[in-house]
Every structure is written in C-alpha cells, then in structure tokens.
Scaffold this motif. Structure first.
Motif, short mmCIF file in Angstrom:
data_model
loop_
_atom_site.label_atom_id
_atom_site.label_comp_id
_atom_site.label_asym_id
_atom_site.label_seq_id
_atom_site.Cartn_x
_atom_site.Cartn_y
_atom_site.Cartn_z
N SER A 197 46.23 -3.51 84.58
CA SER A 197 45.28 -2.81 83.70
C SER A 197 44.65 -3.76 82.69
N PHE A 198 45.36 -4.82 82.34
CA PHE A 198 44.82 -5.82 81.41
C PHE A 198 43.57 -6.49 81.99
N TRP A 199 43.59 -6.71 83.31
CA TRP A 199 42.49 -7.41 83.98
C TRP A 199 41.39 -6.48 84.45
N ASP A 200 41.71 -5.20 84.63
CA ASP A 200 40.74 -4.23 85.15
C ASP A 200 39.60 -4.07 84.16
N GLY A 201 38.38 -4.19 84.66
CA GLY A 201 37.22 -4.07 83.80
C GLY A 201 36.71 -5.41 83.32
N TRP A 202 37.62 -6.39 83.22
CA TRP A 202 37.21 -7.74 82.80
C TRP A 202 36.72 -8.55 83.99
N MET A 203 37.25 -8.23 85.17
CA MET A 203 36.84 -8.94 86.38
C MET A 203 36.87 -7.98 87.56
N ASP A 204 36.21 -8.37 88.63
CA ASP A 204 36.20 -7.58 89.85
C ASP A 204 37.55 -7.72 90.52
N MET A 205 38.33 -6.64 90.55
CA MET A 205 39.68 -6.71 91.09
C MET A 205 39.71 -6.55 92.61
N GLN A 206 38.56 -6.42 93.23
CA GLN A 206 38.44 -6.34 94.68
C GLN A 206 39.34 -5.24 95.22
N ASP A 207 40.13 -5.51 96.23
CA ASP A 207 40.91 -4.42 96.83
C ASP A 207 42.20 -4.13 96.07
N GLY A 208 42.51 -4.96 95.04
CA GLY A 208 43.70 -4.69 94.22
C GLY A 208 45.00 -5.09 94.86
N SER A 209 44.98 -5.62 96.09
CA SER A 209 46.20 -6.02 96.77
C SER A 209 46.51 -7.47 96.44
N ALA A 210 47.72 -7.72 95.92
CA ALA A 210 48.12 -9.07 95.54
C ALA A 210 47.02 -9.72 94.70
N LEU A 211 46.80 -9.16 93.55
CA LEU A 211 45.71 -9.56 92.67
C LEU A 211 45.63 -11.07 92.47
N PHE A 212 46.79 -11.71 92.27
CA PHE A 212 46.83 -13.15 92.05
C PHE A 212 47.58 -13.89 93.16
N GLY A 213 47.57 -13.32 94.35
CA GLY A 213 48.19 -13.99 95.49
C GLY A 213 49.70 -14.00 95.43
N GLU A 214 50.28 -13.02 94.72
CA GLU A 214 51.73 -12.96 94.59
C GLU A 214 52.38 -12.42 95.87
N ASN A 215 53.64 -12.78 96.05
CA ASN A 215 54.41 -12.25 97.19
C ASN A 215 54.92 -10.85 96.94
N ILE A 216 55.31 -10.56 95.69
CA ILE A 216 55.77 -9.22 95.37
C ILE A 216 55.08 -8.72 94.10
N THR A 217 54.58 -7.50 94.18
CA THR A 217 53.96 -6.82 93.04
C THR A 217 54.93 -5.76 92.57
N THR A 218 55.30 -5.82 91.29
CA THR A 218 56.44 -5.05 90.80
C THR A 218 56.07 -4.20 89.59
N GLU A 219 56.97 -3.29 89.24
CA GLU A 219 56.81 -2.46 88.06
C GLU A 219 58.05 -2.57 87.17
N GLY A 220 57.83 -2.76 85.87
CA GLY A 220 58.93 -2.74 84.91
C GLY A 220 59.52 -4.09 84.57
N ILE A 221 59.36 -5.05 85.45
CA ILE A 221 59.88 -6.39 85.20
C ILE A 221 58.72 -7.31 84.85
N HIS A 222 58.87 -8.07 83.78
CA HIS A 222 57.77 -8.93 83.34
C HIS A 222 58.31 -10.12 82.55
N GLU A 223 57.39 -10.93 82.04
CA GLU A 223 57.77 -12.20 81.42
C GLU A 223 58.61 -12.04 80.16
#
Length: 212
Positions: free
Chosen positions: A70-96
């Motif tokens: 959501s931080f990136w949405d609207g700032w750039m074209d998120m295209q299909d939204g799948s693996a936004l940054f080429g990650e292997n796993i897209t997760t919820e709740g776990i972060h830096e």
C-alpha cells in the motif's frame, strides 16, 4: 506459536528484459507457483538468479512484505501486483521491524534463517521507470530481506512461515538498514549490529571492515 501468512511463492527464469533504455538479464518477473517445489540450499528448484546481487546459499530466498504494498500503490504503476519487487515469497505480518538477523522459521518441510536485508538495485527502478525508487526504499526501510536454507525440503502454496526461534542478539533487519544507509554510522552502531552472528558470509566481513 507465531505464524505468518505466505500469500504466494514466486519463481522465474533469467531472461533479457528491456525497461525504457535499459536491457539486462534478470529473473525479476516472477510468477506464483501452483505446485509443490523443492527448496534447496541455493533456492527454489525452478527459480534462477543473477549472481551479482542475488542467489547463492546466503541469499537463497527473498521475502517482501505485502504489508508494504500500500505504501507503493499510487506512487508507481504496480502492474499485475505479483511479486512486486521480484521476491520469492510475499508475506503478511512479518517485516523489517519485527524480524531479526538469525531468526529461524519452518517453511513447508524446510527450515530457513534470516541473513541480511535486501539492498535494492537499479533493475527494480528500471522496471518501474522510477530512478528515485532505490532512495525511497532505503529511506522507508521497506527493503525486504533474505534467508539461507538450514534444512532443505518441499514447499507449496498454502505453507506458512512458522517462527521456530528468535535470535538472541535481537538485531532487527531495520537496525541493519539504518546502519547500511546512514551517512556516518558510529562504532557503537557497528558493535551493536555485529552482536548478530547469523549475518550472511558476504555482509558480515564488510561490516567488520567498515567498523575499523
């Protein structure tokens, strides 16, 4: 038991990609897997990596939090939204900010361990035609991070990340980001970060060298 949702698992083959005026080999355009797949010490069986920035035993698996989308949405074209940054796993709740270098997780049959933050490269910026993306990612701390594989095994869609062990040093990925992207980090910052012993074999020597 702390469990984090894995929304999707992604792989891609290396292809020649052209974004704007840049052409380069990349496996950035990852797509979700639909079947069980072997996760070895060098990564997912059907995933390829360009070795100058990714892959190998210390960066076998890349995670990016869906929480940041959501931080990136609207700032750039998120295209299909799948693996936004080429990650292997897209997760919820776990972060830096709630994950430490050396934290260990069960993922399907495998066991994985956090090794270092992802350091954004020009290919992501080229994909979205946003030269300032790298700076924005560094300033936000929304980088994602890498794992090594301690125990190989099969993973499949629907498998979750199950926390097995928090690293005793308690050095968060965000703390490492703050040091890496700081203008002039202090010796005390380096001493604190190096309390974590599970850093990748490539990053830890660099941190030790910069401390002196």
């Amino acid at each position: 038991m702390t469990t984090y949702n894995v929304r999707s698992i992604h792989t891609a083959k290396i292809t020649e990609l052209t974004f704007g005026r840049k052409t380069f080999p990349s496996a950035l355009l990852k797509q979700p897997i639909e079947k069980e797949m072997w996760l070895s010490e060098t990564g997912l069986a059907e995933d390829e990596q360009t070795p100058e920035h990714h892959g190998g035993t210390e960066k076998a698996l890349c995670l990016y939090p869906y929480d940041h989308y959501s931080f990136w949405d609207g700032w750039m074209d998120m295209q299909d939204g799948s693996a936004l940054f080429g990650e292997n796993i897209t997760t919820e709740g776990i972060h830096e900010r709630n994950t430490h270098i050396g934290d260990r997780f069960e993922f399907g049959e495998a066991v994985i361990e956090v090794t270092e933050p992802r350091q954004p490269c020009f290919k992501i910026a080229a994909k979205y035609n946003k030269p300032e993306l790298i700076v924005r990612m560094r300033e936000s701390g929304f980088t994602g991070f890498y794992f090594r594989v301690l125990k190989e095994g099969y993973v499949k869609p629907g498998d979750q990340l199950i926390l097995l062990e928090r690293d005793q040093a308690g050095v968060t990925v965000q703390e490492v980001n703050e040091l890496l992207f700081a203008g002039s980090p202090s010796r005390a910052q380096y001493d604190r970060i190096l309390e974590a012993t599970a850093f990748s074999k490539t990053l830890r020597p660099k941190l030790i060298q910069k401390r002196h």
